[in-house]
Scaffold this motif. Sequence first.
Motif, short mmCIF file in Angstrom:
data_model
loop_
_atom_site.label_atom_id
_atom_site.label_comp_id
_atom_site.label_asym_id
_atom_site.label_seq_id
_atom_site.Cartn_x
_atom_site.Cartn_y
_atom_site.Cartn_z
N THR A 165 22.63 40.00 9.63
CA THR A 165 21.34 40.51 10.07
C THR A 165 21.35 40.72 11.58
OG1 THR A 165 20.46 38.27 10.28
CG2 THR A 165 20.06 39.39 8.21
N SER A 166 20.71 41.81 12.00
CA SER A 166 20.63 42.09 13.43
C SER A 166 19.22 42.56 13.78
CB SER A 166 21.66 43.14 13.83
OG SER A 166 21.46 44.33 13.13
N CYS A 167 18.90 42.47 15.04
CA CYS A 167 17.57 42.82 15.54
C CYS A 167 17.41 44.35 15.55
CB CYS A 167 17.41 42.26 16.96
SG CYS A 167 15.83 42.67 17.72
N VAL A 168 16.27 44.82 15.06
CA VAL A 168 16.03 46.26 15.03
C VAL A 168 15.75 46.81 16.43
CG1 VAL A 168 15.19 46.28 12.66
CG2 VAL A 168 13.57 45.98 14.52
N HIS A 169 15.39 45.96 17.37
CA HIS A 169 15.05 46.40 18.72
C HIS A 169 16.28 46.44 19.64
CE1 HIS A 169 10.83 46.13 17.76
NE2 HIS A 169 11.03 44.92 17.29
N CYS A 170 17.07 45.36 19.63
CA CYS A 170 18.20 45.27 20.57
C CYS A 170 19.56 45.29 19.88
CB CYS A 170 18.06 44.02 21.43
SG CYS A 170 18.18 42.46 20.53
N HIS A 171 19.59 45.30 18.56
CA HIS A 171 20.81 45.40 17.74
C HIS A 171 21.76 44.21 17.92
CE1 HIS A 171 19.43 49.39 16.88
NE2 HIS A 171 19.39 49.65 18.18
N ARG B 125 22.93 40.26 16.97
CA ARG B 125 22.91 39.42 15.77
C ARG B 125 21.80 38.39 15.90
NH1 ARG B 125 27.19 35.08 13.81
NH2 ARG B 125 27.18 34.67 16.02
N LEU B 126 21.07 38.17 14.80
CA LEU B 126 19.99 37.20 14.82
C LEU B 126 20.55 35.78 14.83
CD1 LEU B 126 17.43 38.72 12.29
CD2 LEU B 126 17.46 38.91 14.77
N ILE B 127 19.85 34.90 15.51
CA ILE B 127 20.22 33.49 15.59
C ILE B 127 19.59 32.78 14.40
CG2 ILE B 127 19.98 31.39 16.96
CD1 ILE B 127 19.73 33.27 19.41
N GLN C 48 15.49 36.17 20.53
CA GLN C 48 14.77 35.82 21.75
C GLN C 48 15.68 36.11 22.95
OE1 GLN C 48 13.60 31.71 21.94
NE2 GLN C 48 12.25 32.04 23.68
N PRO C 49 15.87 37.40 23.26
CA PRO C 49 16.76 37.72 24.38
C PRO C 49 16.12 37.38 25.72
CG PRO C 49 15.77 39.71 23.53
CD PRO C 49 15.34 38.59 22.63
N LYS C 50 16.94 37.16 26.70
CA LYS C 50 16.44 36.92 28.05
C LYS C 50 15.70 38.17 28.52
CE LYS C 50 20.05 33.71 29.24
NZ LYS C 50 21.18 33.40 30.08
N HIS D 267 12.66 47.99 26.01
CA HIS D 267 11.23 48.30 25.97
C HIS D 267 10.72 48.19 24.53
CE1 HIS D 267 7.43 50.03 27.13
NE2 HIS D 267 7.55 50.91 26.14
N GLY D 268 9.62 47.48 24.35
CA GLY D 268 9.03 47.32 23.03
C GLY D 268 9.52 46.11 22.26
N HIS D 269 10.49 45.39 22.80
CA HIS D 269 11.01 44.20 22.13
C HIS D 269 10.05 43.04 22.36
CE1 HIS D 269 13.64 40.94 20.91
NE2 HIS D 269 14.59 41.80 20.59
N PRO D 270 9.61 42.36 21.28
CA PRO D 270 8.75 41.19 21.50
C PRO D 270 9.53 40.08 22.19
CG PRO D 270 9.34 41.40 19.19
CD PRO D 270 9.87 42.61 19.88
#
Length: 101
Positions: free
Chosen positions: A40-46, A48-50, A64-66, A72-75
């Motif tokens: 699984t990966s993040c749709v915003h930043c691509h 890998r999910l933790i 939860q990237p730094k 832009h648009g990433h929660p």
Amino acid sequence: MSRSVVQAQQASARRERLRTKPGLNTAPDSKRVYRLRSYTSCVHCHRRLISNANHAGTIHYGCQPKKAYQPHGHPPMFRVREDERLIGVNRFLVHEVFGPY
């Protein structure tokens, strides 16, 4: 070359060094199996999910990237439960892959 073949090659390259062997990690402190680890990966930043589990043992995947790396648009942070993701994966497989021909 077909588009699906190219996409498969690109996915293969992204997952080249990720652990995909089923079961517990080889680390001695491992207690859980994360079934969707590295899939699984993040749709915003691509990225890998933790994966982690709360005190009740419910497994979550999140991003939860730094701030410097947030597109832009990433929660600032989000989490998704593993059991909810597995329901979606199962539904997709039943209807789109193994459904009526």
